[in-house]
Write a protein that holds these residues in place. Structure first.
Motif, PDB file in Angstrom:
ATOM      1  N   PRO A   1       0.812  -1.226   0.000  1.00  0.00           N
ATOM      2  CA  PRO A   1       0.000   0.000   0.000  1.00  0.00           C
ATOM      3  C   PRO A   1       0.845   1.277   0.000  1.00  0.00           C
ATOM      4  CG  PRO A   1      -0.822  -1.552   1.636  1.00  0.00           C
ATOM      5  CD  PRO A   1       0.450  -2.127   1.106  1.00  0.00           C
ATOM      6  N   GLY A   2       2.076   1.192   0.501  1.00  0.00           N
ATOM      7  CA  GLY A   2       2.967   2.350   0.532  1.00  0.00           C
ATOM      8  C   GLY A   2       3.372   2.845  -0.844  1.00  0.00           C
ATOM      9  N   TYR A   3       3.135   2.047  -1.877  1.00  0.00           N
ATOM     10  CA  TYR A   3       3.458   2.482  -3.242  1.00  0.00           C
ATOM     11  C   TYR A   3       2.671   3.737  -3.620  1.00  0.00           C
ATOM     12  CZ  TYR A   3       6.182  -1.634  -4.777  1.00  0.00           C
ATOM     13  OH  TYR A   3       7.147  -2.594  -4.961  1.00  0.00           O
ATOM     14  N   SER A   4       1.552   3.982  -2.954  1.00  0.00           N
ATOM     15  CA  SER A   4       0.723   5.146  -3.272  1.00  0.00           C
ATOM     16  C   SER A   4       1.441   6.462  -2.972  1.00  0.00           C
ATOM     17  CB  SER A   4      -0.597   5.096  -2.494  1.00  0.00           C
ATOM     18  OG  SER A   4      -0.342   5.194  -1.097  1.00  0.00           O
ATOM     19  N   GLN A   5       2.528   6.414  -2.207  1.00  0.00           N
ATOM     20  CA  GLN A   5       3.297   7.614  -1.873  1.00  0.00           C
ATOM     21  C   GLN A   5       4.157   8.116  -3.032  1.00  0.00           C
ATOM     22  OE1 GLN A   5       5.314   7.130   2.161  1.00  0.00           O
ATOM     23  NE2 GLN A   5       4.804   5.001   1.629  1.00  0.00           N
ATOM     24  N   ALA A   6       4.474   7.243  -3.966  1.00  0.00           N
ATOM     25  CA  ALA A   6       5.452   7.564  -5.007  1.00  0.00           C
ATOM     26  C   ALA A   6       4.862   8.429  -6.116  1.00  0.00           C
ATOM     27  CB  ALA A   6       6.016   6.282  -5.609  1.00  0.00           C
ATOM     28  N   PRO A   7       5.681   9.318  -6.668  1.00  0.00           N
ATOM     29  CA  PRO A   7       5.261  10.105  -7.831  1.00  0.00           C
ATOM     30  C   PRO A   7       5.524   9.308  -9.113  1.00  0.00           C
ATOM     31  CG  PRO A   7       7.432  10.836  -7.122  1.00  0.00           C
ATOM     32  CD  PRO A   7       6.992   9.750  -6.165  1.00  0.00           C
ATOM     33  N   TRP A   8       4.656   8.358  -9.395  1.00  0.00           N
ATOM     34  CA  TRP A   8       4.856   7.502 -10.552  1.00  0.00           C
ATOM     35  C   TRP A   8       4.795   8.298 -11.840  1.00  0.00           C
ATOM     36  CZ3 TRP A   8       7.031   3.393  -8.902  1.00  0.00           C
ATOM     37  CH2 TRP A   8       6.646   2.786  -7.703  1.00  0.00           C
ATOM     38  N   GLN A   9       5.472   7.807 -12.863  1.00  0.00           N
ATOM     39  CA  GLN A   9       5.512   8.477 -14.164  1.00  0.00           C
ATOM     40  C   GLN A   9       4.230   8.284 -14.953  1.00  0.00           C
ATOM     41  OE1 GLN A   9       9.743   8.020 -15.979  1.00  0.00           O
ATOM     42  NE2 GLN A   9       9.393   6.230 -14.676  1.00  0.00           N
ATOM     43  N   VAL A  10       3.558   7.145 -14.739  1.00  0.00           N
ATOM     44  CA  VAL A  10       2.319   6.865 -15.472  1.00  0.00           C
ATOM     45  C   VAL A  10       1.211   6.490 -14.495  1.00  0.00           C
ATOM     46  CG1 VAL A  10       3.434   6.151 -17.620  1.00  0.00           C
ATOM     47  CG2 VAL A  10       2.967   4.451 -15.886  1.00  0.00           C
ATOM     48  N   GLU A  11       0.015   6.946 -14.822  1.00  0.00           N
ATOM     49  CA  GLU A  11      -1.176   6.564 -14.066  1.00  0.00           C
ATOM     50  C   GLU A  11      -1.682   5.254 -14.655  1.00  0.00           C
ATOM     51  OE1 GLU A  11      -2.991   8.129 -11.568  1.00  0.00           O
ATOM     52  OE2 GLU A  11      -1.360   9.578 -11.346  1.00  0.00           O
ATOM     53  N   CYS A  12      -1.996   4.312 -13.798  1.00  0.00           N
ATOM     54  CA  CYS A  12      -2.532   3.057 -14.319  1.00  0.00           C
ATOM     55  C   CYS A  12      -3.265   2.299 -13.223  1.00  0.00           C
ATOM     56  CB  CYS A  12      -1.446   2.190 -14.938  1.00  0.00           C
ATOM     57  SG  CYS A  12       0.112   2.150 -14.101  1.00  0.00           S
ATOM     58  N   GLY A  13      -4.142   1.437 -13.680  1.00  0.00           N
ATOM     59  CA  GLY A  13      -4.879   0.579 -12.771  1.00  0.00           C
ATOM     60  C   GLY A  13      -3.998  -0.567 -12.296  1.00  0.00           C
ATOM     61  N   GLU A  14      -4.430  -1.235 -11.236  1.00  0.00           N
ATOM     62  CA  GLU A  14      -3.645  -2.323 -10.652  1.00  0.00           C
ATOM     63  C   GLU A  14      -3.293  -3.400 -11.672  1.00  0.00           C
ATOM     64  OE1 GLU A  14      -4.387  -5.617  -7.246  1.00  0.00           O
ATOM     65  OE2 GLU A  14      -4.827  -3.546  -6.675  1.00  0.00           O
ATOM     66  N   ASP A  15      -4.223  -3.712 -12.571  1.00  0.00           N
ATOM     67  CA  ASP A  15      -3.967  -4.762 -13.554  1.00  0.00           C
ATOM     68  C   ASP A  15      -3.063  -4.295 -14.697  1.00  0.00           C
ATOM     69  OD1 ASP A  15      -5.982  -3.083 -14.525  1.00  0.00           O
ATOM     70  OD2 ASP A  15      -6.884  -4.670 -15.729  1.00  0.00           O
ATOM     71  N   GLU A  16      -2.706  -3.020 -14.718  1.00  0.00           N
ATOM     72  CA  GLU A  16      -1.802  -2.483 -15.740  1.00  0.00           C
ATOM     73  C   GLU A  16      -0.372  -2.340 -15.232  1.00  0.00           C
ATOM     74  OE1 GLU A  16      -4.631   0.379 -18.383  1.00  0.00           O
ATOM     75  OE2 GLU A  16      -4.211   1.070 -16.341  1.00  0.00           O
ATOM     76  N   VAL A  17      -0.149  -2.769 -13.990  1.00  0.00           N
ATOM     77  CA  VAL A  17       1.172  -2.714 -13.372  1.00  0.00           C
ATOM     78  C   VAL A  17       1.621  -4.140 -13.076  1.00  0.00           C
ATOM     79  CG1 VAL A  17       2.489  -1.949 -11.359  1.00  0.00           C
ATOM     80  CG2 VAL A  17       0.651  -0.517 -12.245  1.00  0.00           C
ATOM     81  N   LEU A  18       2.785  -4.515 -13.571  1.00  0.00           N
ATOM     82  CA  LEU A  18       3.367  -5.801 -13.207  1.00  0.00           C
ATOM     83  C   LEU A  18       4.478  -5.514 -12.204  1.00  0.00           C
ATOM     84  CD1 LEU A  18       3.133  -8.846 -13.787  1.00  0.00           C
ATOM     85  CD2 LEU A  18       5.028  -8.568 -15.398  1.00  0.00           C
ATOM     86  N   CYS A  19       4.462  -6.227 -11.093  1.00  0.00           N
ATOM     87  CA  CYS A  19       5.456  -6.005 -10.044  1.00  0.00           C
ATOM     88  C   CYS A  19       6.407  -7.192  -9.947  1.00  0.00           C
ATOM     89  CB  CYS A  19       4.774  -5.790  -8.701  1.00  0.00           C
ATOM     90  SG  CYS A  19       3.803  -4.274  -8.666  1.00  0.00           S
ATOM     91  N   ILE A  20       7.674  -6.872  -9.754  1.00  0.00           N
ATOM     92  CA  ILE A  20       8.706  -7.879  -9.542  1.00  0.00           C
ATOM     93  C   ILE A  20       8.931  -7.998  -8.044  1.00  0.00           C
ATOM     94  CG2 ILE A  20      11.122  -8.504  -9.923  1.00  0.00           C
ATOM     95  CD1 ILE A  20      11.057  -6.780 -12.473  1.00  0.00           C
TER      96      ILE A  20
END
Length: 175
Positions: free
Chosen positions: A77-96
Motif C-alpha cells: 500500500p505504501g506504493y501510493s506515496q510515489a510520484p509515478w511516471q504513469v497513471e494506471c490501474g492495478e492490472d496495468e502494473v506488473l510487479c517484480i
C-alpha cells in the motif's frame, strides 16, 4: 552455458527453499542485505502459493536452478506515496518481487535476463509499467535496476511484516 527461464511449479519448492537459503547465507556474510530470513520471508508457503497462482518464475543455468522471482499485480500500500511516471490501474502494473540469484551464478547475467523476461511478460500482458521496491540496504539491486533502465521514484517507508528496515527505493520501468 544454457539459460532457461520457465514458470516455477510445486515440484521446484524444496529446491527453491535451498536456493533462497543459499542467497540469505551469502547476504548475511556481506554488507548488502535484502533482509530476507530463513525463518521468514520468502517462506516455503509463500513460494508454494506463488507457484499455484502461476506467479513464480525460475531460471535454470546449465540444468541447475539458479534464480527465481515472483511476478504479479500486487504491491505494498505504501506504493501510493510515489510520484509515478504513469497513471494506471492495478492490472496495468506488473510487479517484480523476491528476485534472487544463487551466489554460485552471480555475475553471469542471470538477474538481467530475469528482468528482461519480466519486461517481455509485462508487454505481452498489455501492462503500462513494471514496478518494484528495493530495501535501502541492497545497493547491488539498486544498481541492477538503474542499469536496466528503471527510474528510481524515491525512498519511502513501507511496512512489511517482520521487516527490521522499512526504507525502500521504489522503481518504475515505463513500457
Amino acid at each position: 552455458m544454457q539459460l532457461k527461464i520457465r514458470p516455477g511449479c510445486t515440484d521446484d519448492i524444496e529446491q527453491l527453499r535451498l536456493l533462497y537459503d543459499e542467497i540469505i547465507d551469502a547476504m548475511d556474510a556481506s554488507r548488502w542485505h535484502a533482509q530476507w530470513r530463513k525463518d521468514g520471508y520468502p517462506s516455503r508457503e509463500d513460494l508454494l502459493a506463488k507457484a499455484i497462482a502461476a506467479e513464480l518464475w525460475v531460471c535454470e543455468y546449465s540444468g541447475e536452478l539458479a534464480a527465481a522471482m515472483v511476478l504479479n499485480h500486487s504491491y505494498n500500500p505504501g506504493y501510493s506515496q510515489a510520484p509515478w511516471q504513469v497513471e494506471c490501474g492495478e492490472d496495468e502494473v506488473l510487479c517484480i518481487h523476491t528476485l534472487g540469484v544463487s551466489p554460485r551464478f552471480q555475475r553471469c547475467g542471470i538477474a538481467s535476463a530475469m528482468v528482461h523476461h519480466a519486461i517481455a511478460i509485462a508487454r505481452a500482458s498489455s501492462c503500462k509499467c513494471l514496478r518494484l521496491d528495493v530495501i535501502n540496504t541492497n545497493r547491488p539491486a539498486d544498481l541492477l535496476y538503474l542499469r536496466l533502465g528503471f527510474c528510481c521514484r524515491g525512498a519511502f517507508t513501507l511496512n512489511y511484516e517482520g521487516a527490521v528496515c522499512t526504507q525502500f527505493n521504489l522503481y518504475e520501468y515505463v513500457l
